[in-house]
Design a protein around this motif. Sequence first.
Motif, mmCIF file in Angstrom:
data_model
loop_
_atom_site.group_PDB
_atom_site.id
_atom_site.type_symbol
_atom_site.label_atom_id
_atom_site.label_comp_id
_atom_site.label_asym_id
_atom_site.label_seq_id
_atom_site.Cartn_x
_atom_site.Cartn_y
_atom_site.Cartn_z
ATOM 1 N N VAL A 104 -3.711 7.457 -21.199
ATOM 2 C CA VAL A 104 -3.128 7.753 -19.889
ATOM 3 C C VAL A 104 -4.165 7.683 -18.760
ATOM 4 N N PRO A 105 -5.364 8.259 -18.919
ATOM 5 C CA PRO A 105 -6.326 8.158 -17.812
ATOM 6 C C PRO A 105 -6.692 6.713 -17.454
ATOM 7 N N ASP A 106 -6.884 5.859 -18.449
ATOM 8 C CA ASP A 106 -7.226 4.459 -18.160
ATOM 9 C C ASP A 106 -6.056 3.706 -17.541
ATOM 10 N N TYR A 107 -4.853 4.025 -17.968
ATOM 11 C CA TYR A 107 -3.682 3.372 -17.383
ATOM 12 C C TYR A 107 -3.596 3.696 -15.889
ATOM 13 N N TYR A 108 -3.750 4.965 -15.554
ATOM 14 C CA TYR A 108 -3.703 5.346 -14.141
ATOM 15 C C TYR A 108 -4.875 4.755 -13.365
ATOM 16 N N ARG A 109 -6.042 4.724 -13.994
ATOM 17 C CA ARG A 109 -7.206 4.144 -13.323
ATOM 18 C C ARG A 109 -6.948 2.683 -12.943
ATOM 19 N N LYS A 110 -6.233 1.980 -13.822
ATOM 20 C CA LYS A 110 -5.995 0.555 -13.600
ATOM 21 C C LYS A 110 -4.759 0.282 -12.733
ATOM 22 N N TYR A 111 -3.690 1.067 -12.911
ATOM 23 C CA TYR A 111 -2.423 0.712 -12.291
ATOM 24 C C TYR A 111 -1.888 1.670 -11.227
ATOM 25 N N ALA A 112 -2.480 2.824 -11.062
ATOM 26 C CA ALA A 112 -1.922 3.777 -10.096
ATOM 27 C C ALA A 112 -2.060 3.259 -8.667
ATOM 28 N N ALA A 113 -1.048 3.555 -7.859
ATOM 29 C CA ALA A 113 -1.124 3.228 -6.437
ATOM 30 C C ALA A 113 -2.220 4.087 -5.806
ATOM 31 N N VAL A 114 -2.868 3.562 -4.786
ATOM 32 C CA VAL A 114 -3.932 4.284 -4.086
ATOM 33 C C VAL A 114 -3.370 4.779 -2.763
ATOM 34 N N CYS B 221 5.650 4.121 2.913
ATOM 35 C CA CYS B 221 6.066 3.927 4.298
ATOM 36 C C CYS B 221 5.206 2.823 4.899
ATOM 37 N N LEU B 222 5.843 1.913 5.614
ATOM 38 C CA LEU B 222 5.148 0.798 6.262
ATOM 39 C C LEU B 222 4.323 -0.019 5.263
ATOM 40 N N GLY B 223 4.833 -0.126 4.036
ATOM 41 C CA GLY B 223 4.150 -0.909 3.016
ATOM 42 C C GLY B 223 2.915 -0.247 2.436
ATOM 43 N N ASP C 86 4.036 0.937 16.162
ATOM 44 C CA ASP C 86 2.888 0.020 16.073
ATOM 45 C C ASP C 86 2.067 0.250 14.809
ATOM 46 N N ASP C 87 2.723 0.363 13.669
ATOM 47 C CA ASP C 87 2.075 0.537 12.364
ATOM 48 C C ASP C 87 1.374 1.887 12.214
ATOM 49 N N HIS C 88 1.754 2.874 13.017
ATOM 50 C CA HIS C 88 1.209 4.234 12.910
ATOM 51 C C HIS C 88 2.312 5.176 12.443
ATOM 52 N N LEU C 89 1.939 6.132 11.593
ATOM 53 C CA LEU C 89 2.872 7.154 11.126
ATOM 54 C C LEU C 89 2.846 8.303 12.133
ATOM 55 N N LEU C 90 3.981 8.599 12.742
ATOM 56 C CA LEU C 90 4.029 9.646 13.757
ATOM 57 C C LEU C 90 5.232 10.556 13.535
#
Length: 174
Positions: free
Chosen positions: A93-103, A124-126, A156-160
Amino acid sequence: MRKQYHPECFTCRMCHRLLAGQRYFQRDGCPTCDTCFQATLEKCAKCQGLITEHIVHALGKGYHPSCFSCAGCGRAIGTESFAVDKQGDVYCVPDYYRKYAAVCSACERPIVPREDEDTYKIECLGRSFHESCYRCESCRMPLSPELTENGCYPLDDHLLCKSCHIHWRNESSC
């Protein structure tokens, strides 16, 4: 096997070959010759070798314990939880998340669950965010992932938040 046989009666229950003085195995309480016993053994899904002792059943297949290992670190997985990628490679599990988890776009750390705790990825906003990092870029107020008054009002690509969105929009229109 705690039974007594005449030499001519001590035969393999599968092929009926004489076993007196030969190597034999007990299979389901009956004597079995080496050849027939080997034919009943499962082959390892990774190395294709016969599995003669311990077997790990996973993903509908049998493996030697050392062959059922993480594609990342190579460590045997055993009875631990594991994950499988789209190519069918097995990971701890740790290696899977290291490789595939969203940042997370805000803190730049992977978005992974903690022990006994659910983790949600907000998109949000990709971009992806931890729940705790999903905040207004201006006033830092936490934003709701739901479509409510406390939700995100991008500009304008900002989260508000709603009030900062109105303020920024009014400032830019002057």
